[in-house]
Design a protein around this motif. Structure first.
Motif, PDB file in Angstrom:
ATOM      1  N   THR A  71       0.818  -1.210   0.000  1.00 16.21           N
ATOM      2  CA  THR A  71       0.000   0.000   0.000  1.00 16.21           C
ATOM      3  C   THR A  71       0.857   1.267   0.000  1.00 16.21           C
ATOM      4  OG1 THR A  71       0.006  -0.041   2.415  1.00 16.21           O
ATOM      5  CG2 THR A  71      -1.855  -1.127   1.332  1.00 16.21           C
ATOM      6  N   GLY A  72       2.183   1.096   0.139  1.00 11.71           N
ATOM      7  CA  GLY A  72       3.068   2.248   0.324  1.00 11.71           C
ATOM      8  C   GLY A  72       3.933   2.554  -0.887  1.00 11.71           C
ATOM      9  N   ALA A 289      16.169  -2.483  10.663  1.00 13.37           N
ATOM     10  CA  ALA A 289      17.353  -1.936   9.991  1.00 13.37           C
ATOM     11  C   ALA A 289      16.939  -1.111   8.766  1.00 13.37           C
ATOM     12  CB  ALA A 289      18.294  -3.063   9.592  1.00 13.37           C
ATOM     13  N   ASP A 290      15.929  -1.595   8.037  1.00 14.96           N
ATOM     14  CA  ASP A 290      15.429  -0.824   6.886  1.00 14.96           C
ATOM     15  C   ASP A 290      14.882   0.525   7.347  1.00 14.96           C
ATOM     16  OD1 ASP A 290      16.046  -2.795   5.061  1.00 14.96           O
ATOM     17  OD2 ASP A 290      14.022  -3.619   4.945  1.00 14.96           O
ATOM     18  N   THR A 291      14.186   0.506   8.462  1.00 14.28           N
ATOM     19  CA  THR A 291      13.622   1.749   8.990  1.00 14.28           C
ATOM     20  C   THR A 291      14.729   2.720   9.404  1.00 14.28           C
ATOM     21  OG1 THR A 291      11.670   0.550   9.717  1.00 14.28           O
ATOM     22  CG2 THR A 291      12.029   2.702  10.731  1.00 14.28           C
ATOM     23  N   ALA A 292      15.791   2.177   9.994  1.00 21.75           N
ATOM     24  CA  ALA A 292      16.921   3.037  10.393  1.00 21.75           C
ATOM     25  C   ALA A 292      17.542   3.713   9.169  1.00 21.75           C
ATOM     26  CB  ALA A 292      17.970   2.199  11.128  1.00 21.75           C
ATOM     27  N   LEU A 293      17.674   2.972   8.076  1.00 23.19           N
ATOM     28  CA  LEU A 293      18.229   3.552   6.845  1.00 23.19           C
ATOM     29  C   LEU A 293      17.289   4.620   6.286  1.00 23.19           C
ATOM     30  CD1 LEU A 293      19.582   0.287   5.167  1.00 23.19           C
ATOM     31  CD2 LEU A 293      20.974   2.251   5.853  1.00 23.19           C
ATOM     32  N   LEU A 343       9.050  -2.859   4.220  1.00 27.37           N
ATOM     33  CA  LEU A 343       9.844  -1.960   3.383  1.00 27.37           C
ATOM     34  C   LEU A 343       8.934  -1.056   2.546  1.00 27.37           C
ATOM     35  CD1 LEU A 343      12.617  -1.051   2.258  1.00 27.37           C
ATOM     36  CD2 LEU A 343      12.410  -2.866   0.546  1.00 27.37           C
ATOM     37  N   ASP A 344       7.829  -1.630   2.066  1.00 29.40           N
ATOM     38  CA  ASP A 344       6.835  -0.858   1.311  1.00 29.40           C
ATOM     39  C   ASP A 344       6.348   0.343   2.131  1.00 29.40           C
ATOM     40  OD1 ASP A 344       4.554  -0.456  -0.620  1.00 29.40           O
ATOM     41  OD2 ASP A 344       3.398  -1.192   1.099  1.00 29.40           O
TER      42      ASP A 344
END
Ligand SMILES: [Zn+2]
Length: 587
Positions: A71-72, A289-293, A343-344
């Motif tokens: 959805t993102g 980790a994806d959110t941190a990036l 990630l989306d």
């Protein structure tokens, strides 16, 4: 085969469209006699910001499979962007450093020289990583007091990146900022120098001396360190019925401290106390980790006002966690499906941030992956198909045994690294003159279970014309001096494995061969200058850099890729009607 045959006609069309584009762009910049009012003042001539996103190990079919659940940002890229559904790396060495260097430069490894994540250095007689820099004046440095080891730069990258060409050709107005968990991704996306190229090492953010350090990264490293995620739990984010695969991925090897099933707690090996090595492995294998990036990328936009300066800025993020999760749980896992859902969302946040700060339409995004992944062999075997593990140490023993009667140096093989076999100094030169011995070596290699073919270096040099797509892929990967002497082509669905004989494999699966599961990746472009739509012609991720170069009005020195002209908008036709034949070509 079809890919190469088509690309000739395709390239001709691209050239036509590009010349049309350049013609029209030059008219917009005022070289013609049209009144200035005819151009729309709201359409900038160049993007204010180029955003390059690489999702490490994202197979092309993940988009086809899971798009309906997004959805993102991933959904937005497909719906508002240009989706190239048949993109694949046309070379054999489908590894991280190679893929990132290809996307970043628009060249194949035969040109850019990053032939693997690590290779055998014949002079030093040791393995070197693609970013290891022997210059004693170069040092890695850490944020928030961290002291990372080593010295990593892009000195082995034989051509400039798109980003550094952009900066060089536009009077240094470009700022270059890259992030990844991996040095080989952050560095190859940036190039030889950058305003910041940041990666994760030993629990902290790191960089090295040719790259700038930024106060906003220091601030983020202190206020939001990875260890702040200690104690969090990665749980399924969709209802259980939404998941394609079973609760446990067959043949999976999760990080220490994790079960084969959700939820996955980020509490290290023992589940209590302080962050340990296992915690950082879990963190890197989680959506956190994806959110941190993503947060670092957003902070970069804010702190440096990316997209607000005189030139075109460059921001790149390589999301590494899909790769770690894929190696551990395989492509047929709930973990892969779930981390893409997360990630989306992150990418949705990032694009919303860019809309607000840079302005929708002022930036262009390119998203791709550095390679795909093969199913876990034990899982694939369930289908009855020929699948297995190609044990490289066994192969090495076979070759040693085979040359024994021929009076060669012992050991004759210096190293087998992935599909590359490197002989001890002088051995391969001698073998080339000694047909009987060479034949015995080739026969021995072919007798190893899982080996489909063996190529010799002299068959790959100078990219010979060939009808075989696999032979061509091997040749596109060949860089003299760095590549091996002989090359193993495994059978499809056979995993190259270097685990010492008698030891348990410490991962589920891998990548690195010239088959579609490793080569096929998404290519999605969105934003400034991009014509939305779905495109089915075969392309390669090496086409991304030349396409961005065309949008930014710069020239790349050498490129194996070509401009994806079909996905470039014809510049706003707010002015006079397009000149008949020049304005007409396709779209
Ligand atoms: Zn990778």
């Amino acid at each position: 085969m079809a890919r190469r045959t088509n690309s000739i006609g395709h390239r001709t069309i691209s050239a036509l469209v590009l010349s049309a584009l350049i013609f029209t762009l030059s008219s917009l910049t005022g070289a013609q006699t049209r009144p200035p009012a005819a151009t729309s003042p709201r359409v900038p001539a160049k993007p204010k910001l180029v955003v390059l996103l690489v999702v490490d190990q994202m197979r092309g079919d993940y988009v086809d499979k899971f798009l309906g659940q997004w959805t993102g940002g991933l959904k937005r890229l497909v719906e508002e962007g240009a989706w190239f559904r048949d993109a694949a790396f046309p070379y054999a060495a489908t590894e991280t450093c190679v893929g990132h260097a290809t996307i970043s430069t628009g060249a194949f490894p035969a040109t850019h020289g990053m032939v693997a994540n690590a290779w055998w250095d014949r002079k030093e007689q040791k393995m070197v990583t693609c970013t290891a820099d022997p210059d004693p004046s170069v040092k890695n440095t850490g944020y928030a007091g961290a002291t990372p080891k080593g010295a990593d730069t892009a000195w082995r990258l034989a051509v400039p990146s798109f980003a550094e060409e952009l900066k060089f050709q536009t009077s240094e107005t470009t700022r270059i900022v890259t992030f990844s968990l991996k040095a080989r991704a952050a560095i190859t996306m940036a190039g030889h120098k950058a305003d910041a190229a940041t990666w994760f090492d030993g629990g902290a953010w790191a960089t090295s001396s040719p790259y700038g350090t930024q106060p906003f990264i220091e601030e983020q490293a202190k206020s939001h360190p990875a260890k702040a995620d200690f104690g969090k739990t990665w749980s399924l984010s969709l209802p259980e019925s939404a998941y394609w695969y079973g609760e446990k991925a067959l043949g999976a090897v999760p990080p220490d401290g994790w079960d084969l099933t959700f939820p996955h707690p980020l509490r290290g090996k023992m589940g209590v106390g302080e962050p340990d090595g296992a915690f950082y492995e879990q963190w890197a294998s989680s959506p956190y980790a994806d959110t941190a990036l993503t947060e670092l990328a957003e902070k970069a936009v804010d702190a440096l006002n990316l997209g607000k300066a005189a030139g075109t800025d460059f921001l790149a993020v390589s999301y590494s966690s899909v790769d770690y999760v894929g190696h551990e749980f395989g492509p047929r896992s709930r973990e892969i499906q779930d981390i893409l859902v997360r990630l989306d969302k992150d990418l949705g946040d990032l694009f919303a941030h860019l809309d607000q700060k840079v302005g929708r339409g002022n930036y262009v995004v390119a998203l791709s992956a550095d390679h795909g992944v093969v199913p876990i062999p034990e899982d694939m075997q369930k289908t009855g198909a020929d699948a297995g593990v190609l044990h490289l140490p066994e192969l090495q023993e076979r070759i040693e045994k085979a040359v024994e009667p021929f009076n060669y140096a012992k050991p004759a093989v210096a190293r087998i690294s992935g599909s590359d076999i490197y002989f001890a100094p002088g051995v391969y030169d001698k073998l080339q003159q000694d047909h009987a011995a060479l034949q015995v070596v080739l026969d021995a290699a072919l007798a190893q279970p899982g080996v489909a073919a063996v190529y010799r270096a002299e068959e790959l040099r100078d990219r010979p014309a060939t009808q075989s797509p696999v032979h061509r892929a091997m040749a596109n990967s060949y860089f003299p001096g760095r590549s091996g002497d002989l090359f193993i082509l495994p059978k499809p669905y056979w995993l190259l494995d270097g685990t010492p004989t008698g030891k348990q494999r410490s991962y589920g699966t891998g990548h690195g061969v010239p088959y579609n599961y490793d080569q096929h990746v998404p290519v999605l472009l969105m934003g400034f200058g991009i014509q939305p739509g779905q495109y089915s012609q075969p392309i390669t991720p090496a086409d991304i850099a030349p396409t961005l170069a065309a949008l930014c009005g710069i020239t790349l020195s050498s490129r194996d890729g070509h401009v994806l002209a079909e996905a470039l908008k014809r510049p706003a036709s707010t002015s006079a009607p397009a000149k008949s034949s020049l304005g007409a070509p396709r779209n």
